[in-house]
Design a protein around this motif. Structure first.
Motif: not given
Length: 323
Positions: A294-320
């Motif tokens: 929508l910013k582009m359609l209104s003629g505004k300048s935009v920078e590339h964006e990134r969606i950040y991630v995080k780890l969700i631990p779970g019991e499906s991974v056990g420690s050797l």
């Protein structure tokens, strides 16, 4: 077909007055507007969308292109896109398949959000050269009319591999996505880099981001099983397929088979043992893509964006290390 000329004749006003009234212009009084709207309803007038588009050069409709609608991934992404567009007075059409590509050059839509492997880079660049505004979620293209909103795939894959490494796993299967998938290729690249740095034994099994391909991968892993083994599925759908297969065997997830996924789909929270996975906001991803377009359609300048991630631990991974 009833035209605004017919409405003007019956209401006893000029054609321009009818046009102003139908488009909500303040140039007519509320009394005149209501009179004209009543006549339009009586005559069963239907606005000509094509003519309006030619005049305003906009449709107020955005196209969201997806390779596929299946699985649990797309709901939140679609919701994020829709919420932002609706707040700004835009409607959304969701498209799939090559025939729907023509909506861009035909001006059926004002712009596009693309997560669709059926588009070639060359085709998207051609539309960008025509002045079309496009936000891509699945490739890198250098053009002022194209904006990128990416997941931090490399960081997510690295977090997953680190989690397995920290739990003592040195022999790891990686179940990949389709060869044409940008996200899969970026995640796989990070896996290979991590494995090379830490001298890990990594085997790649090709998947399709579906439960069925996860089950097929599980069958191969079961046939080759000799000792506790870790599996990094490059999406959660395939991880669910592994769960379905191994529950029919004597191998126990979290003890013999250690699984981590990517996407944190809703089901991941409820399967047992809880699936370790990489989380991010799919709704935010969709919303940000809409905001950028929508910013582009209104003629505004935009920078590339990134969606950040995080780890969700779970019991499906056990420690050797505890063995």
């Amino acid at each position: 077909m009833v035209s605004i000329k017919d409405i003007a004749k019956k209401a006893g006003v000029s054609i321009s007055t009818v046009s102003y009234a139908l488009n909500g212009s303040p140039k007519v009084t509320e009394e005149t507007r209501q009179k004209i709207l009543a006549v339009a309803e009586e005559l069963k007038y239907v606005p000509n969308a094509a003519a309006r588009t030619l005049k305003t050069r906009e449709t107020k409709v955005i196209g969201l292109y997806l390779t596929d609608f299946g699985g649990a991934f797309y709901g939140d992404l679609l919701q994020g896109v829709k919420e932002v567009l609706n707040q700004k007075g835009y409607d959304l059409i969701v498209c799939s398949g090559k025939r729907s590509h023509r909506f861009l050059p035909e001006r059926t839509i004002d712009g596009a959000i693309v997560l669709d492997a059926t588009f070639s880079d060359k085709e998207l660049l051609k539309y960008a050269e025509m002045g079309k505004k496009i936000v891509v979620l699945d490739r890198e293209l250098d053009h002022p009319n194209i904006n990128h909103v990416f997941l931090d795939n490399k960081a997510g894959a690295t977090l997953a591999m680190e989690y397995l490494w920290e739990n003592g796993h040195r022999r790891i299967y990686v179940v990949t996505g389709p060869k044409a998938s940008y996200d899969s290729n970026q995640r796989l690249k990070a896996v290979r880099q991590f494995a090379e740095r830490h001298e890990l034994d990594v085997k790649e099994v090709e998947g399709r981001f579906t439960k069925e391909s996860g089950e097929l991968a599980a069958e191969r892993i079961f046939q080759e099983y000799e000792e506790p083994t870790a599996v990094f599925c490059l999406n959660d759908e395939m991880a669910v397929g592994l769960y379905m297969y191994f529950r029919k065997t004597d191998l126990v997830i979290g003890r013999h088979i250690h699984i981590i996924g990517f996407d944190n789909i809703e089901l991941a929270e409820y399967i047992s043992p809880r699936l370790a996975t990489i989380d991010y906001s799919k709704r935010k991803w969709g919303a940000l893509a809409s905001e950028q377009l929508l910013k582009m359609l209104s003629g505004k300048s935009v920078e590339h964006e990134r969606i950040y991630v995080k780890l969700i631990p779970g019991e499906s991974v056990g420690s050797l290390s505890n063995r």
